[in-house]
Design a protein around this motif. Structure first.
Motif, PDB file in Angstrom:
ATOM      1  N   ASP A   1      -1.929  49.276  13.564  1.00 13.02           N
ATOM      2  CA  ASP A   1      -2.361  50.179  14.630  1.00 13.02           C
ATOM      3  C   ASP A   1      -3.008  49.442  15.801  1.00 13.02           C
ATOM      4  OD1 ASP A   1      -1.555  52.345  13.038  1.00 13.02           O
ATOM      5  OD2 ASP A   1      -3.529  52.457  12.065  1.00 13.02           O
ATOM      6  N   TYR A   2      -3.191  48.122  15.657  1.00 12.17           N
ATOM      7  CA  TYR A   2      -3.932  47.384  16.680  1.00 12.17           C
ATOM      8  C   TYR A   2      -3.146  46.231  17.306  1.00 12.17           C
ATOM      9  CZ  TYR A   2      -8.090  49.999  15.424  1.00 12.17           C
ATOM     10  OH  TYR A   2      -9.002  51.006  15.227  1.00 12.17           O
ATOM     11  N   VAL A   3      -1.849  46.139  17.019  1.00  5.17           N
ATOM     12  CA  VAL A   3      -1.072  45.020  17.564  1.00  5.17           C
ATOM     13  C   VAL A   3      -0.862  45.137  19.074  1.00  5.17           C
ATOM     14  CG1 VAL A   3       0.104  44.516  15.386  1.00  5.17           C
ATOM     15  CG2 VAL A   3       1.112  46.169  16.988  1.00  5.17           C
ATOM     16  N   ALA A   4      -1.148  46.309  19.638  1.00  2.00           N
ATOM     17  CA  ALA A   4      -1.018  46.491  21.088  1.00  2.00           C
ATOM     18  C   ALA A   4      -2.362  46.841  21.740  1.00  2.00           C
ATOM     19  CB  ALA A   4       0.007  47.576  21.394  1.00  2.00           C
ATOM     20  N   HIS A   5      -3.441  46.504  21.073  1.00  3.95           N
ATOM     21  CA  HIS A   5      -4.785  46.810  21.597  1.00  3.95           C
ATOM     22  C   HIS A   5      -5.033  46.060  22.908  1.00  3.95           C
ATOM     23  CE1 HIS A   5      -9.230  46.983  21.690  1.00  3.95           C
ATOM     24  NE2 HIS A   5      -9.086  48.088  20.954  1.00  3.95           N
ATOM     25  N   ASP A   6      -5.881  46.635  23.757  1.00  4.93           N
ATOM     26  CA  ASP A   6      -6.146  46.019  25.067  1.00  4.93           C
ATOM     27  C   ASP A   6      -6.883  44.685  24.968  1.00  4.93           C
ATOM     28  OD1 ASP A   6      -4.908  48.082  26.402  1.00  4.93           O
ATOM     29  OD2 ASP A   6      -6.773  49.193  26.776  1.00  4.93           O
ATOM     30  N   TYR A   7      -7.655  44.491  23.909  1.00  4.63           N
ATOM     31  CA  TYR A   7      -8.438  43.255  23.759  1.00  4.63           C
ATOM     32  C   TYR A   7      -7.608  42.234  22.981  1.00  4.63           C
ATOM     33  CZ  TYR A   7     -12.515  40.290  22.643  1.00  4.63           C
ATOM     34  OH  TYR A   7     -13.406  39.253  22.516  1.00  4.63           O
ATOM     35  N   PHE A   8      -7.396  41.065  23.585  1.00  4.49           N
ATOM     36  CA  PHE A   8      -6.499  40.086  22.973  1.00  4.49           C
ATOM     37  C   PHE A   8      -6.995  39.586  21.619  1.00  4.49           C
ATOM     38  CE2 PHE A   8      -9.477  37.100  24.802  1.00  4.49           C
ATOM     39  CZ  PHE A   8      -9.400  35.977  23.989  1.00  4.49           C
ATOM     40  N   GLU A   9      -8.311  39.511  21.413  1.00  2.00           N
ATOM     41  CA  GLU A   9      -8.825  39.037  20.127  1.00  2.00           C
ATOM     42  C   GLU A   9      -8.445  40.011  19.012  1.00  2.00           C
ATOM     43  OE1 GLU A   9      -9.862  36.225  19.465  1.00  2.00           O
ATOM     44  OE2 GLU A   9     -11.354  35.434  20.857  1.00  2.00           O
ATOM     45  N   VAL A  10      -8.426  41.294  19.319  1.00  2.00           N
ATOM     46  CA  VAL A  10      -8.012  42.291  18.335  1.00  2.00           C
ATOM     47  C   VAL A  10      -6.535  42.107  18.007  1.00  2.00           C
ATOM     48  CG1 VAL A  10      -7.657  44.757  17.915  1.00  2.00           C
ATOM     49  CG2 VAL A  10      -9.785  43.964  18.962  1.00  2.00           C
ATOM     50  N   ARG A  11      -5.706  41.898  19.035  1.00  2.00           N
ATOM     51  CA  ARG A  11      -4.270  41.697  18.794  1.00  2.00           C
ATOM     52  C   ARG A  11      -4.030  40.429  17.972  1.00  2.00           C
ATOM     53  NH1 ARG A  11      -4.254  42.471  24.355  1.00  2.00           N
ATOM     54  NH2 ARG A  11      -3.207  40.471  24.801  1.00  2.00           N
ATOM     55  N   ALA A  12      -4.753  39.362  18.315  1.00  2.00           N
ATOM     56  CA  ALA A  12      -4.572  38.095  17.593  1.00  2.00           C
ATOM     57  C   ALA A  12      -4.959  38.231  16.133  1.00  2.00           C
ATOM     58  CB  ALA A  12      -5.382  36.990  18.262  1.00  2.00           C
ATOM     59  N   CYS A  13      -6.050  38.925  15.864  1.00  2.00           N
ATOM     60  CA  CYS A  13      -6.494  39.111  14.476  1.00  2.00           C
ATOM     61  C   CYS A  13      -5.571  40.075  13.736  1.00  2.00           C
ATOM     62  CB  CYS A  13      -7.931  39.617  14.441  1.00  2.00           C
ATOM     63  SG  CYS A  13      -9.153  38.415  15.032  1.00  2.00           S
ATOM     64  N   ALA A  14      -5.106  41.102  14.419  1.00  2.00           N
ATOM     65  CA  ALA A  14      -4.186  42.059  13.791  1.00  2.00           C
ATOM     66  C   ALA A  14      -2.887  41.376  13.385  1.00  2.00           C
ATOM     67  CB  ALA A  14      -3.907  43.215  14.742  1.00  2.00           C
ATOM     68  N   ALA A  15      -2.451  40.398  14.174  1.00  2.00           N
ATOM     69  CA  ALA A  15      -1.194  39.700  13.875  1.00  2.00           C
ATOM     70  C   ALA A  15      -1.257  38.943  12.552  1.00  2.00           C
ATOM     71  CB  ALA A  15      -0.853  38.734  15.003  1.00  2.00           C
ATOM     72  N   LYS A  16      -2.446  38.629  12.090  1.00  2.00           N
ATOM     73  CA  LYS A  16      -2.597  37.909  10.826  1.00  2.00           C
ATOM     74  C   LYS A  16      -2.361  38.807   9.617  1.00  2.00           C
ATOM     75  CE  LYS A  16      -6.137  34.841  12.785  1.00  2.00           C
ATOM     76  NZ  LYS A  16      -7.538  34.375  12.659  1.00  2.00           N
ATOM     77  N   ALA A  17      -2.486  40.124   9.817  1.00  2.00           N
ATOM     78  CA  ALA A  17      -2.410  41.046   8.682  1.00  2.00           C
ATOM     79  C   ALA A  17      -1.303  42.088   8.809  1.00  2.00           C
ATOM     80  CB  ALA A  17      -3.748  41.759   8.507  1.00  2.00           C
ATOM     81  N   ALA A  18      -0.785  42.304  10.014  1.00  2.00           N
ATOM     82  CA  ALA A  18       0.221  43.349  10.225  1.00  2.00           C
ATOM     83  C   ALA A  18       1.531  43.000   9.530  1.00  2.00           C
ATOM     84  CB  ALA A  18       0.451  43.539  11.718  1.00  2.00           C
ATOM     85  N   GLU A  19       2.352  44.022   9.288  1.00  2.00           N
ATOM     86  CA  GLU A  19       3.671  43.798   8.682  1.00  2.00           C
ATOM     87  C   GLU A  19       4.484  42.844   9.544  1.00  2.00           C
ATOM     88  OE1 GLU A  19       2.588  48.130   7.636  1.00  2.00           O
ATOM     89  OE2 GLU A  19       2.225  46.685   9.255  1.00  2.00           O
ATOM     90  N   ILE A  20       5.232  41.986   8.907  1.00  2.00           N
ATOM     91  CA  ILE A  20       5.892  40.889   9.616  1.00  2.00           C
ATOM     92  C   ILE A  20       6.920  41.384  10.615  1.00  2.00           C
ATOM     93  CG2 ILE A  20       7.756  40.478   7.953  1.00  2.00           C
ATOM     94  CD1 ILE A  20       7.068  37.426   8.340  1.00  2.00           C
ATOM     95  N   PHE A  21       7.521  42.564  10.391  1.00  2.00           N
ATOM     96  CA  PHE A  21       8.536  43.054  11.326  1.00  2.00           C
ATOM     97  C   PHE A  21       7.932  43.450  12.676  1.00  2.00           C
ATOM     98  CE2 PHE A  21       7.228  46.933   9.085  1.00  2.00           C
ATOM     99  CZ  PHE A  21       7.053  47.832  10.138  1.00  2.00           C
ATOM    100  N   LEU A  22       6.615  43.555  12.752  1.00  2.00           N
ATOM    101  CA  LEU A  22       5.948  43.866  14.012  1.00  2.00           C
ATOM    102  C   LEU A  22       5.665  42.618  14.851  1.00  2.00           C
ATOM    103  CD1 LEU A  22       3.322  46.440  12.699  1.00  2.00           C
ATOM    104  CD2 LEU A  22       5.415  46.962  13.966  1.00  2.00           C
ATOM    105  N   LEU A  23       5.813  41.458  14.249  1.00  2.00           N
ATOM    106  CA  LEU A  23       5.366  40.230  14.913  1.00  2.00           C
ATOM    107  C   LEU A  23       6.302  39.676  15.986  1.00  2.00           C
ATOM    108  CD1 LEU A  23       3.808  38.327  11.883  1.00  2.00           C
ATOM    109  CD2 LEU A  23       2.731  39.954  13.453  1.00  2.00           C
ATOM    110  N   PRO A  24       7.641  39.770  15.853  1.00  2.00           N
ATOM    111  CA  PRO A  24       8.487  39.184  16.912  1.00  2.00           C
ATOM    112  C   PRO A  24       8.153  39.674  18.311  1.00  2.00           C
ATOM    113  CG  PRO A  24       9.822  39.678  14.993  1.00  2.00           C
ATOM    114  CD  PRO A  24       8.450  40.251  14.723  1.00  2.00           C
ATOM    115  N   ALA A  25       7.824  40.943  18.459  1.00  2.00           N
ATOM    116  CA  ALA A  25       7.482  41.464  19.792  1.00  2.00           C
ATOM    117  C   ALA A  25       6.216  40.815  20.342  1.00  2.00           C
ATOM    118  CB  ALA A  25       7.302  42.980  19.725  1.00  2.00           C
ATOM    119  N   MET A  26       5.357  40.322  19.445  1.00  2.00           N
ATOM    120  CA  MET A  26       4.099  39.723  19.884  1.00  2.00           C
ATOM    121  C   MET A  26       4.285  38.316  20.431  1.00  2.00           C
ATOM    122  SD  MET A  26       1.571  41.158  16.880  1.00  2.00           S
ATOM    123  CE  MET A  26       0.049  41.015  17.836  1.00  2.00           C
TER     124      MET A  26
END
Length: 266
Positions: free
Chosen positions: A61-86
Motif C-alpha cells: 500500500d506504500y510503494v507509491a507514497h509521496d515520501y521516498f523513504e517510505v517507498r524505499a522501505c516498502a520495496a524491501k517487503a512488498a510483493e516482487i511483482f510490484l517492484l519492476p515499476a519502481m
C-alpha cells in the motif's frame, strides 16, 4: 546519534505524528507498531523500515507514497511483482531498493542509471559479460566496482583505464600472465601492487624503479643473487633490507657496487 536517541515523532512534512488519526492504530494494541520505534509515518527511515519488518502485509500500500523513504522501505517487503515499476522511481534509493530483490534481467538497464551509487551497487550484483559495458562508465568509482567483480581473465581489458585507482585494483586481481604490463605502469602505486604479486625471479626487471617502495619490495622478496645493486641503494631502508638479506643468507654483501641510477619513467 541513532534513531532511538531522537526523542521526537515527526512526519516527513514536519508535523507531529498522531497515532489517533492513523489508519493502522489497531496495530498499536497488537504491538505491531510503536511510537519512536516503528512507525510508517515517522520521518526516520529506520523506524519506517522496522514498521514494514513488523507489518510486511502493508508494504504494497506504500510503494507509491509521496515520501521516498517510505517507498524505499516498502520495496524491501512488498510483493516482487510490484517492484519492476519502481525501477523508474525518481529517487535513487528507491530504485536500488527495488533492484536488489529483482532478478538480473530486470536490473540490466540500471547499468546506465543517472546516479553513481546505483551503478556501483548494480556492478556489485552483476557477473561476467553483463559487466563489460560498465568498463567505460564515466565515474571512476563505478569502474573500480567493475574491476573488483570482473573475472581475472577479463581484467586485461581494463589495463589502460585512465584512473590509477582502477588500475591498482586490476593489478591486485589480474592473471599473472598480464601482470608485468602493470609493473611498468606510469603510477608507482599501480607498479607496487603488481610487484607484490610478481614471482621473485621476475622482480629483477624492476630493480631500477624510481620509487623506493618498489625497490624495497624487491629487496625483501627477490632472490639474493638479484639484489646486489640494492646494497648501495640511495634509500637507507632499501640498503638496510638488502644487506640484511645477504647476512640472513650467510653471504657477505658486495662491496664494489655503484649506486644504480633509478629510472624516472617505468
Amino acid at each position: 546519534m541513532s534513531t532511538e536517541d531522537i526523542d521526537e515523532a515527526i512526519d516527513w512534512q514536519g508535523n507531529a505524528v498522531d497515532c489517533a488519526a492513523c489508519a493502522h492504530r489497531d496495530r498499536l494494541a497488537e504491538e505491531k507498531c510503536k511510537p519512536l520505534r516503528a512507525c510508517v509515518h515517522d520521518r526516520y527511515a529506520r523506524r519506517i523500515d522496522r514498521f514494514f519488518d513488523w507489518n510486511p502485509d502493508l508494504a504494497r500500500d506504500y510503494v507509491a507514497h509521496d515520501y521516498f523513504e517510505v517507498r524505499a522501505c516498502a520495496a524491501k517487503a512488498a510483493e516482487i511483482f510490484l517492484l519492476p515499476a519502481m525501477l523508474d522511481d525518481p529517487e535513487e534509493a528507491v530504485r536500488w531498493s527495488a533492484a536488489r530483490r529483482l532478478p538480473r534481467r530486470y536490473i540490466l538497464r540500471l547499468r546506465a542509471d543517472a546516479h553513481r551509487e546505483v551503478r556501483i551497487r548494480i556492478a556489485g550484483r552483476l557477473e561476467g559479460a553483463d559487466l563489460l559495458p560498465m568498463m567505460q562508465d564515466e565515474d571512476y568509482a563505478v569502474r573500480q566496482a567493475v574491476a573488483r567483480k570482473l573475472s581475472p581473465d577479463l581484467l586485461v581489458l581494463m589495463i589502460n583505464d585512465p584512473d590509477p585507482g582502477v588500475r591498482r585494483i586490476v593489478a591486485s586481481r589480474i592473471e599473472h600472465a598480464a601482470l608485468m604490463r602493470l609493473a611498468k605502469d606510469s603510477d608507482p602505486i599501480v607498479r607496487l601492487e603488481a610487484a607484490k604479486r610478481l614471482d621473485s625471479v621476475d622482480l629483477k626487471a624492476l630493480i631500477k624503479d624510481a620509487d623506493w617502495r618498489i625497490r624495497y619490495e624487491i629487496a625483501q622478496r627477490a632472490n639474493v643473487e638479484i639484489i646486489g645493486p640494492l646494497v648501495a641503494d640511495e634509500d637507507p631502508l632499501v640498503r638496510e633490507c638488502a644487506r640484511d638479506r645477504f647476512r640472513d643468507a650467510g653471504k657477505e654483501p658486495p662491496t664494489n657496487v655503484i649506486v644504480a641510477q633509478t629510472r624516472s619513467d617505468p
